[in-house]
Design a protein around this motif. Structure first.
Motif, PDB file in Angstrom:
ATOM      1  N   GLY A   9       7.375   6.735  -0.815  1.00 10.67           N
ATOM      2  CA  GLY A   9       6.584   5.517  -0.697  1.00 10.67           C
ATOM      3  C   GLY A   9       7.455   4.307  -0.407  1.00 10.67           C
TER       4      GLY A   9
ATOM      5  N   ALA B  18       8.168  11.461  -4.455  1.00 10.73           N
ATOM      6  CA  ALA B  18       6.996  10.753  -3.943  1.00 10.73           C
ATOM      7  C   ALA B  18       7.199   9.242  -4.013  1.00 10.73           C
TER       8      ALA B  18
ATOM      9  N   VAL C 220       2.317   1.646  -3.569  1.00 10.02           N
ATOM     10  CA  VAL C 220       1.272   2.077  -4.498  1.00 10.02           C
ATOM     11  C   VAL C 220       0.885   3.529  -4.214  1.00 10.02           C
ATOM     12  N   SER C 221       0.804   3.892  -2.939  1.00  9.21           N
ATOM     13  CA  SER C 221       0.478   5.280  -2.585  1.00  9.21           C
ATOM     14  C   SER C 221       1.535   6.243  -3.093  1.00  9.21           C
ATOM     15  N   GLY C 222       2.798   5.856  -2.982  1.00  8.24           N
ATOM     16  CA  GLY C 222       3.869   6.696  -3.509  1.00  8.24           C
ATOM     17  C   GLY C 222       3.766   6.871  -5.012  1.00  8.24           C
ATOM     18  N   CYS C 223       3.430   5.799  -5.714  1.00  3.06           N
ATOM     19  CA  CYS C 223       3.283   5.879  -7.175  1.00  3.06           C
ATOM     20  C   CYS C 223       2.071   6.709  -7.579  1.00  3.06           C
ATOM     21  N   VAL C 224       0.958   6.550  -6.863  1.00  2.00           N
ATOM     22  CA  VAL C 224      -0.238   7.353  -7.147  1.00  2.00           C
ATOM     23  C   VAL C 224       0.051   8.824  -6.864  1.00  2.00           C
ATOM     24  N   ALA C 225       0.717   9.093  -5.759  1.00  2.00           N
ATOM     25  CA  ALA C 225       1.085  10.478  -5.445  1.00  2.00           C
ATOM     26  C   ALA C 225       1.982  11.050  -6.535  1.00  2.00           C
TER      27      ALA C 225
ATOM     28  N   ILE D 156       0.839  -1.202   0.000  1.00  2.00           N
ATOM     29  CA  ILE D 156       0.000   0.000   0.000  1.00  2.00           C
ATOM     30  C   ILE D 156       0.875   1.253   0.000  1.00  2.00           C
ATOM     31  N   ALA D 157       1.955   1.233   0.753  1.00  2.00           N
ATOM     32  CA  ALA D 157       2.859   2.386   0.784  1.00  2.00           C
ATOM     33  C   ALA D 157       3.488   2.623  -0.587  1.00  2.00           C
TER      34      ALA D 157
END
Length: 134
Positions: free
Chosen positions: A65, A61, A18-23, A15-16
Motif C-alpha cells: 500500500g 500488504a 488505507v487499502s494496504g492497511c485494510v488488506a 486510499i492506497a
C-alpha cells in the motif's frame, strides 16, 4: 517533482495506504484461520510456517500500500528511488526474521522428535537462527 501536488494525489495516496492497511487486517484474519487449520494436523511444521507467515503477509500488504501510494505521488526520481529502496529493505528485514523463525522452529521440531537431542536443541536452534540472520 514533475508537477505540483494536488488534492487528487493526496486522495489516491491515502486510499492506497488505507487499502494496504485494510488488506493487512483481512490477511491477518485469514492467517489466524489458517493457523487454526494447521493446528489440527499431526505435523508441527505447518504450525511453524503459518506462524512465520502471520508476520510477513500483513506487513507485506502495508508495504505494498505504501509503494502504491508513493507511485501515485509526483516524486522526483531521487526521492522515488529512496522510497523504493527503503520499502524493499523493510520487506527484506521482515522476510529474513521470518525465515529465521521458520528454520529455527523446524530445527526445534526435529530435535524434539529425537531422543537424547532435546537437551542440546537450544544451541542448535540459536546457531541456526544466527546463520539465517547473517
Amino acid at each position: 517533482m514533475t508537477r505540483d501536488l494536488v488534492l487528487h494525489d493526496w486522495l489516491v495516496a491515502g486510499i492506497a495506504l488505507v487499502s494496504g492497511c485494510v488488506a493487512a487486517l483481512v490477511l491477518r484474519a485469514v492467517m489466524k484461520w489458517l493457523g487454526k487449520q494447521a493446528s489440527r494436523t499431526k505435523w508441527g511444521g505447518d504450525d511453524i510456517i503459518v506462524d512465520a507467515l502471520r508476520t510477513v503477509v500483513p506487513w507485506s500488504a502495508v508495504v505494498a500500500g505504501a509503494a502504491v501510494a508513493a507511485s501515485a505521488l509526483p516524486l522526483t526520481a531521487r526521492i522515488r528511488g529512496l522510497v523504493d529502496q527503503s520499502l524493499t529493505a523493510v520487506l527484506i528485514v521482515i522476510a529474513t526474521f521470518s525465515a529465521a523463525r521458520v528454520v529455527a522452529g523446524l530445527v526445534q521440531s526435529v530435535a524434539a522428535s529425537r531422543t537424547g537431542v532435546a537437551a542440546s536443541a537450544s544451541i542448535f536452534v540459536n546457531i541456526t537462527r544466527i546463520v539465517v540472520l547473517s
